[in-house]
Design a protein around this motif. Structure first.
Motif, short mmCIF file in Angstrom:
data_model
loop_
_atom_site.label_atom_id
_atom_site.label_comp_id
_atom_site.label_asym_id
_atom_site.label_seq_id
_atom_site.Cartn_x
_atom_site.Cartn_y
_atom_site.Cartn_z
N THR A 55 0.77 -1.37 -0.06
CA THR A 55 -0.10 -0.08 -0.03
C THR A 55 0.86 1.23 -0.01
N LEU A 56 0.20 2.33 -0.52
CA LEU A 56 0.88 3.61 -0.54
C LEU A 56 -0.01 4.69 -0.23
N VAL A 57 0.59 5.67 0.58
CA VAL A 57 -0.13 6.67 1.10
C VAL A 57 0.30 7.72 0.34
N THR A 58 -0.62 8.62 -0.23
CA THR A 58 -0.39 9.86 -0.98
C THR A 58 -1.15 11.27 -0.50
N GLY A 59 -0.54 11.99 -0.66
CA GLY A 59 -1.71 13.19 -0.15
C GLY A 59 -0.96 14.62 -0.69
N ARG A 60 -1.87 15.65 -0.44
CA ARG A 60 -1.65 16.97 -0.88
C ARG A 60 -2.19 17.99 0.44
N SER A 103 -5.67 16.60 1.48
CA SER A 103 -6.26 15.54 0.73
C SER A 103 -5.43 14.25 1.10
N ALA A 104 -6.06 13.04 1.46
CA ALA A 104 -5.17 11.88 1.70
C ALA A 104 -5.77 10.60 0.95
N GLU A 105 -4.86 9.88 0.66
CA GLU A 105 -5.46 8.63 -0.12
C GLU A 105 -4.55 7.53 0.33
N VAL A 136 -3.51 3.83 -1.45
CA VAL A 136 -3.60 3.35 -2.80
C VAL A 136 -3.04 1.88 -2.75
N GLY A 177 -3.06 -0.30 -8.06
CA GLY A 177 -3.34 1.31 -8.05
C GLY A 177 -4.74 1.67 -7.84
N VAL A 235 -7.71 2.99 -5.43
CA VAL A 235 -7.80 3.87 -4.38
C VAL A 235 -8.58 2.93 -2.97
#
Length: 159
Positions: A5-10, A21-23, A25, A30, A32
């Motif tokens: 899993t991967l955490v992405t955010g802005r 914003s956080a996801e 993935v 890929g 969500v």
């Protein structure tokens, strides 16, 4: 990347408002697995970070120990202005120029001027001194001495 899993955010700051914003993935395909948007006040950014961390732990079915929970609940950056300066300093450090390293150190010092017990700002300042030595902005002996002082302050405040 070979991860499960991967955490992405802005984080966007505009017109005095913050939007995060956080996801979460799936690393395999890929998709969500979880996504959320937050609009905290500047004073509540730390609370949102804890909410995101707890939600991600829940989604990946990771059991937090009581010690993990205490660490999450601990205020890492209680002062919003000091935290904002820390983030600015981190951004400057990411530019990897001698000038940006000096600006970063200034931001970390300003954060410490607001909150002298801000362990993370001390740790980042120690790192900035190391960078300033490698970039030629500070003599290595001076950078080592100043960095060591800040590293020791960091551990004294929060081991």
């Amino acid at each position: 990347l070979g991860v499960q899993t991967l955490v992405t955010g802005r984080l966007v700051s505009a017109n005095g408002q913050i939007r995060i914003s956080a996801e979460l993935v799936s690393g395999s395909d890929g998709t969500v697995m979880w996504a959320a948007d937050f609009t905290p006040s500047r004073q509540n950014v730390a609370d949102v970070e804890s909410q995101i961390a707890l939600e991600i732990a829940r989604r990946i079915r990771f059991e937090l120990t009581p010690a993990d929970q205490r660490r999450l609940n601990k205020a890492v950056h209680p002062n919003a202005e000091a935290y904002s300066l820390l983030l600015r300093g981190r951004y400057e450090m990411s530019l990897y120029t001698s000038e940006s390293g000096q600006r970063a150190a200034s931001y970390f010092e300003q954060a410490l001027g607001i909150d002298p017990s801000y362990a993370l700002a001390n740790a980042e300042l120690a790192n900035a001194y190391r960078f300033l030595a490698t970039s030629g902005s500070l003599k290595p002996a001076e950078a080592l001495q100043r960095g060591e002082q800040d590293a020791l302050k960091t551990v004294a405040i929060d081991d």
